[in-house]
Design an enzyme around this catalytic site. Structure first.
Site: not given
Ligand code: ADE
Length: 339
Positions: A38, A121, A139
């Protein structure tokens, strides 16, 4: 709402992307993997992150090993991902996790958000994906999916706040981590910014914008107000020896600490003065985030320093100083005007 979450989850069970930080069905995710991915995904695409994720987890398989790592080594492996403050914060975060939590990542988003590099986030994403806490990370993908589904025409950036409010009011499904990732995958694969595949979407039957408009209308574009035009004069002054005058910009603000040719302050310009500059042809134009700048470039041989912060530099040493693009344009203009 039940229908929406159920449909999305059923779709996810069939079509989810296979991503290296995701748990296999029925298994729980490794919280360190979730946290690391993340943070990497904050400003970077899934496609780019994958390789970096493998390299990091191979070299530093645990929070403890990352905490013990040499920061320069972390920077080295981070190279190419950009936004290096994330790497620094990640290292600090790992060290704090070891010191205060025995290397275990806390489940509570209110604790997560206090860690370095973790904002609203990321704390919501880690809490949901690693620990099934009832939070919804907001997001860009999720903003678009939810705004389209509910037909919310508010433009960005206000739209983000509205979707965050929406997220707080939800009764989050039990599989909250899957729900969050289902929305992300739907946003990436189906509810795409430019060519949404609405016919493949599990909830197009109840999607407000699909039923009543064009998905591409959302997120709506803000009617952006025109940038003001500023003007100034910059002095490319040289001495008899052929050195040029330079000075360092202030520690704070625009182009902080970078070097520049001295000049006047930049003030909001009247259109008439802009014409003068354009007619004189000795100007450069540069656009910043918040304004356009027209700088008249004056060159002259002049033995005095413009102010006490200025100093002389040989032209072939200019490359040793961090000159912003703006000042490179000024230098090229000055050279051209000498011919
Ligand atoms: N973008 C940010 N975190 C994500 C996740 N866990 N799966 C897919 N897209 C992402």
């Amino acid at each position: 709402v039940i229908h929406f979450a159920e449909s999305i989850l059923r779709w996810y069970d069939q079509y989810q992307r296979l991503l290296p930080w995701r748990a296999l069905p029925g298994k729980s995710a490794n919280p360190y993997h979730v946290l690391l991915s993340e943070i990497m995904l904050q400003q970077t695409t899934v496609a780019t992150v994958k390789d970096y994720f493998y390299r990091f987890t191979t070299q530093w398989p645990t929070v403890e090993s990352l905490a013990r790592a040499d920061l320069h080594q972390i920077y080295h492996v981070w190279q190419g991902l950009g936004y290096y403050s994330r790497a620094r914060n990640l290292h600090l975060c790992a060290q704090l996790l070891v010191k205060e939590y025995g290397g275990k990542i806390p489940e509570d988003p209110h604790k997560l958000i206090k860690l370095p590099g973790i904002g609203p986030y990321t704390s919501a994403a880690v809490a949901a994906i690693a620990f099934n806490q009832p939070s919804i990370p907001v997001d860009g993908n999720i903003i678009r999916v939810i705004a389209r589904y509910h037909g919310i025409m508010t433009p960005l950036p206000q739209l983000k706040g509205e979707i965050e409010q929406w997220a707080h009011q939800q009764v989050v499904p039990k599989r909250s981590g899957d729900f969050a990732q289902a929305l992300m995958d739907l946003g990436a694969m189906i509810c795409r910014p430019h060519n949404p595949l609405c016919l493949d979407c599990p909830v197009h039957g109840t999607c407000q914008i699909y039923q009543n408009g064009d998905p591409k209308q959302i997120p709506a574009k803000a009617t952006k107000k025109p940038k003001p035009i500023k003007m100034g004069t910059v002095f490319v002054y040289s001495n008899e020896k052929g050195q040029v005058q330079l000075r360092q910009r202030p520690k704070k603000g625009l182009l902080a600490n970078l070097y520049e040719f001295p000049g006047t302050t930049w003030e909001v310009a009247q259109p008439l003065r802009i014409n003068e500059a354009v007619l004189s042809n000795n100007f450069i134009k540069h656009t910043f985030t918040h304004f356009h700048l027209y700088l008249i470039v004056t060159t002259r041989v002049q033995p005095h320093l413009v102010d006490e912060t200025c100093f002389w530099v040989w032209p072939d040493e200019l490359s040793h100083y961090a000159l912003p693009t703006l000042m490179k344009k000024v230098w090229l203009k000055a050279l051209a005007s000498h011919k």
